[in-house]
Design an enzyme around this catalytic site. Structure first.
Site, PDB file in Angstrom:
ATOM      1  CB  VAL A 158    -111.753 -55.315   0.189  1.00 42.90           C
ATOM      2  CG1 VAL A 158    -110.372 -55.002   0.765  1.00 42.90           C
ATOM      3  CG2 VAL A 158    -112.386 -56.027   1.202  1.00 42.90           C
ATOM      4  CB  ALA A 159    -109.676 -54.516  -4.745  1.00 48.54           C
ATOM      5  CB  ILE A 218    -113.549 -49.221  -0.573  1.00 49.65           C
ATOM      6  CG1 ILE A 218    -115.019 -49.489  -1.021  1.00 49.65           C
ATOM      7  CG2 ILE A 218    -113.819 -48.183   0.475  1.00 49.65           C
ATOM      8  CD1 ILE A 218    -116.069 -50.144  -0.089  1.00 49.65           C
ATOM      9  CD  GLU A 255    -109.397 -50.266   2.256  1.00 50.16           C
ATOM     10  OE1 GLU A 255    -109.738 -50.035   1.058  1.00 50.16           O
ATOM     11  OE2 GLU A 255    -108.483 -51.287   2.362  1.00 50.16           O
ATOM     12  CG  ASP A 285     -92.593  -8.480  12.570  1.00 45.24           C
ATOM     13  OD1 ASP A 285     -93.678  -7.675  12.272  1.00 45.24           O
ATOM     14  OD2 ASP A 285     -92.712  -9.124  13.738  1.00 45.24           O
ATOM     15  CG  ASN A 331    -107.096 -53.550  -0.708  1.00 42.08           C
ATOM     16  OD1 ASN A 331    -107.429 -52.152  -0.745  1.00 42.08           O
ATOM     17  ND2 ASN A 331    -107.285 -53.924   0.544  1.00 42.08           N
ATOM     18  CG  ASP A 391    -105.089 -49.304  -1.969  1.00 44.79           C
ATOM     19  OD1 ASP A 391    -105.082 -49.174  -2.922  1.00 44.79           O
ATOM     20  OD2 ASP A 391    -106.274 -49.677  -1.243  1.00 44.79           O
TER      21      ASP A 391
END
Ligand code: ADP
Ligand code: MG
Length: 839
Positions: A273-274, A276, A278, A320, A683, A687
């Site tokens: 979990v930490a 990846i 995600e 233009d 995590n 994150d």
């Protein structure tokens, strides 16, 4: 599509309306009766479903299993924490998704279509959704047709019905006076007017229209993933897979070293979990969505997410002139007329603008408005009675406008437009009421005056006419032959004052600005000089471009920055030639004919005042038509791109550091320094807020002082950099951990110190990823301070100590913790220096 045949009067009575549409009372009643003119959208996913879907992510399932195992082996606290984390993750993920979605919804509603209707005999602009059966709609070139209509008046109208029929050639339509056949006198929702004008009555709206009946076409395709999103998704998946493999290896090695299965499994899952990343796709979407929202507030509507990424690397801006570099508020300042009265009459009648001096209202094309004001100021309409019989509309290829008017009983062709085209069509000249053949001498004089005016940056129109017996006997070409010259008028259109600075910014940022205009070469060069375009003395005209081969053109296109008398089709050629020079091109456009160029360019920029067709083919829309807004958008694009790089770098460093640290301890047969709860903490905290706040960093001071950057966001060099940072964090964390154990501290203290130094690394690393800016990013400040306070709570509050299995760190131990973790800033400098040397 079979509709009954109806004549004009049958149509009017069937729809219970009038030739000039509804009264507003009647419109309100019809709106109530028939509902909104909208195609039903796809059903949305329910909120509950969205929330539940958060739990079905593979990682979440693993965590849930770990939570259950913890409960089974009697580890109540760990189990509770793991479930708390599961719920927290789901809530955060759900919130992020919702925030991004809402931002997108808001943007969508800003691009609502409008349409011109007659109500109470008044022309007015309304939201296309509020259109109802019986309304009289005015259609012009480039309009997207807002409902199904029967045409009751047409001026050479051609419609692109490819979205409905697949037929790519434009279809000519006529009104119900000419034919009662619905194939020819009806136009349909979501098809486009390619040229000409018309008036029509609404026969059906919303789901009752032809397009509404074709159910499959209603489901608009959603925003596809952009290349960057795909790349980051892929990177996330690759790193995720790598992390899982390493976690499995760690799991097996730990088991071999005799650790209990259940605990090891929980550690492995928490590490996964930490490690990846995600949360990456969610933060990416959120960053892009927030960026788009900010740009929308500053007059830039992004239609395609991809544009945000591409903007940052834009190297050539093709723009233009009229309206974008200039104000598009023209005034006739100079004139040369050989017959004053006739010149005023042509200016006033060969004209579609409306000017009301008393009410101070001006509606229509700015060139027309200035010609009309010139005519009104000279009392052009005194002593004449007139009606308009016909019109050959102005378009950017013809560069002229023609009307047939009956004036005091006689029929005339009146024409105004680009001098070098019209002069060759003039056979005569009118001098004080007398018409004679035009001499070479006179042509020379006219050309000299034209040059004089254009050199002063004026837009010049030639005015001419001829008398005829009955226009319907002649073809369009015949009507415009053998004209009588009466004058030239020169109009001033001052440059916008912000443009000069915006172009300077471009030069500093390594972006070349090219002007592409339908106007005269001299006018273009004169304006180019005034606004500071580089090399304003070099120019190419449309006809000159036509003479060059693709290869020749490719060679000169880089150096020439002024393109005049360009036909819209040629814009595509210019874009293509620039692209073969590896430029990333943005191109502006407003007309129907600009659509191909807008699609071909890397970034198609449609004008807010432009046609629906242009807006639908552009990647972004400039609400204020202003050139400097393009440069603002490029700056925002660059900022967003570099912020994505920032949080990517930040988050991946944490992930990589965590995995290397634990892998190393396992390989060295040492006890693992972080327990599952601590890993989950790392995590959530790392994150979360700090990474997200890096996504909204203010622009770097040097953002517009560096050349456009095409660097791959997940390049090898970046990944190596991130890995080196991860290794430094591992060395520091394990160094202190081993030191504590070697001086005989108990494992809880050693582990708490390792955990804390690891967290401190992340907090200091934020500063390595920040931008250099005068503006403050308070969110980031609070995120860092907040995370630090939370970490202190985790270490010093007894209740949290039980949960996190931590112990109070003695004051003196903070000294090595802070010194070691702050060294990451030094490490970053050293790595950067090293990179510069190598590259
Ligand atoms: P730009 O690129 O400056 O917007 P346009 O395509 O609008 O150029 O105009 C090109 C040329 O067409 C002008 O230089 C002028 O000669 C002619 N033109 C533009 N507007 C009108 C008008 N309302 N009536 C007649 N001629 C026009
Ligand atoms: Mg124009």
């Amino acid at each position: 599509m079979t509709w009954e045949k109806l004549t004009k009067s049958e149509v009017i009575s069937k729809l219970n309306t009038t030739e000039n549409g509804l009264t507003s009372d009647k419109a309100t009643k019809n709106l109530e009766k028939y509902g909104k003119n909208a195609l039903k959208e796809k059903e949305k996913e329910s909120e509950l479903k969205k929330f539940i879907s958060q739990f079905t992510e593979p990682l979440m399932i693993l965590l849930i299993i770990a939570g259950i195992i913890a409960a089974v082996i009697g580890d109540g606290i760990d189990s509770a924490v793991i479930f708390l984390v599961v719920i927290l993750n789901a809530v955060i993920g759900y919130k992020q998704e919702n925030k991004a979605e809402n931002a997108m919804e808001k943007l969508k509603s800003m691009t609502n279509k409008t349409t011109i209707v007659l109500r109470d005999n008044h022309k007015q602009e309304i939201n296309a959704e509020d259109l109802t059966v019986g309304d009289a709609v005015i259609l012009e070139e480039g309009d997207s047709i807002p409902a199904d209509l029967r045409l009751i008046e047409t001026y050479d109208i051609k419609v692109d019905e490819s979205s409905l029929t697949g037929e790519s050639l434009p279809v000519h339509k006529v009104d119900c006076e000419v034919t009662d056949d619905s194939h020819d006198n009806m136009v349909f929702m979501n098809t486009q007017v390619v040229s000409g004008r018309a008036k029509g009555l609404v026969t059906s709206i919303g789901m009752n229209t032809e397009i509404g009946k074709i159910a499959s076409m209603i489901q608009e395709e959603g925003d596809k993933q952009t290349p960057l999103e795909i790349k980051i998704d892929k990177l996330g998946k690759t790193l995720g897979l790598l992390a899982i493999i390493i976690c499995v290896i760690i799991f097996v090695l730990e088991l071999l070293q005799g650790q209990p299965v259940a605990n090891t499994f929980m550690t492995a899952v928490s590490l996964a979990v930490a490690a990846i990343p995600e949360g990456l796709p969610a933060i990416l979407t959120l960053t892009l969505a927030l960026g788009m929202q900010k740009m929308a507030k500053n007059n830039v509507i992004i239609r395609k997410l991809l544009a945000v990424e591409t903007l940052g690397s834009c190297s050539v801006v093709c723009t233009d002139k009229t309206g974008t570099l200039t104000h598009n508020k023209l005034t006739v300042t100079d004139s040369y007329t050989t017959d004053k009265n006739m010149a005023y009459i042509i200016s006033g009648l060969c004209n579609n603008a409306k000017v009301d001096k008393d009410k101070n209202t001006k509606i229509g094309d700015p060139t027309d408005i200035s010609a009309l004001e010139y005519a009104i100021n000279n009392n052009y309409s005194d002593n004449i009675t007139q009606t308009r019989l016909h019109e050959i509309p102005l378009d950017s290829t013809r560069k002229r406008m023609t009307t047939i008017n009956k004036i005091n009983g006689k029929e005339y062709v009146l024409i105004k437009g680009a001098p070098e085209i019209l002069l060759s069509m003039c056979k005569y000249i009118r001098k004080e009421d007398k018409v004679s053949e035009i001499t070479t001498e006179e042509i020379k004089t006219i050309e000299k005056i034209e040059t004089e005016y254009t050199d002063k940056a004026l837009r010049v129109l030639l005015l001419a006419y001829k008398e005829i017996d009955d226009y319907s006997k002649y073809s369009a070409e015949e009507l415009e032959e053998d004209l009588v010259f009466v004058g030239l008028i020169g109009m001033m259109d001052p440059p916008r004052k912000e443009v000069f600075d915006a172009i300077k910014t471009c030069t500093n940022a390594g972006i070349t600005v090219k002007m592409i205009t339908g106007d005269h070469k001299n006018t273009a060069m004169a304006i180019g000089k005034q606004v500071g375009i580089e090399n304003p003395d070099k120019s190419l005209t449309g006809p000159e471009i036509d003479k060059l081969s693709d290869e020749e053109f490719m060679k000169v296109v880089k150096d020439v920055n002024i393109y005049a008398r360009v036909f819209p089709e040629q814009k595509v050629r210019i874009v293509k030639a620039l692209k073969t020079n590896n430029e990333i091109v943005s191109m502006t456009g407003d007309g129907v004919n600009d659509a191909p160029a807008l699609t071909t360019a890397n970034i198609g920029v449609a004008m807010g005042s432009g046609t629906d067709v242009a807006k639908e083919s552009g990647d972004m829309i400039l609400q204020d038509d202003n050139f400097s807004t393009i440069i603002y958008a490029i700056k925002e694009g660059r900022t967003i791109y570099s912020n994505i790089k920032r949080f990517l770098k930040y988050q991946l460093s944490t992930n990589i550091a965590a995995i290397i640290t634990i892998l190393t301890t396992t390989l060295l047969s040492l006890p693992i320094p972080f327990n599952p709860v601590q890993l989950l903490w790392i995590n959530i905290i790392m994150d979360g807020p700090p990474a997200q706040s890096l996504g909204v960093e203010p622009a770097d001071v040097n953002i517009m002082n560096t050349p456009p950057n095409n660097e791959d966001i997940v390049s090898k060099a970046n990944l190596i950099h991130i890995t080196l940072i991860g290794i430094v964090m591992t060395i520091g964390t394990l160094g202190l951990y081993l030191y504590e154990m070697s001086i005989g501290s108990n494992h809880t203290l050693a582990s708490t110190i390792a955990f804390t130094v690891f967290v401190m690394y992340q907090l200091f690393n934020v500063f390595n990823c920040k931008s250099k800016s005068k503006e403050k990013n308070n969110t980031l400040k609070y995120a860092v301070i907040g995370s630090f306070i939370l970490q202190l709570l985790v270490i010093y509050i007894p209740f949290l100590q039980t949960i996190f299995k931590t112990t109070a760190i003695p004051i003196m131990s903070w000294i090595p913790i802070i010194i070691v973790s702050a060294l990451i800033i030094v490490a970053e400098r050293i790595i950067r220096l090293f990179e510069k040397k190598v590259i």
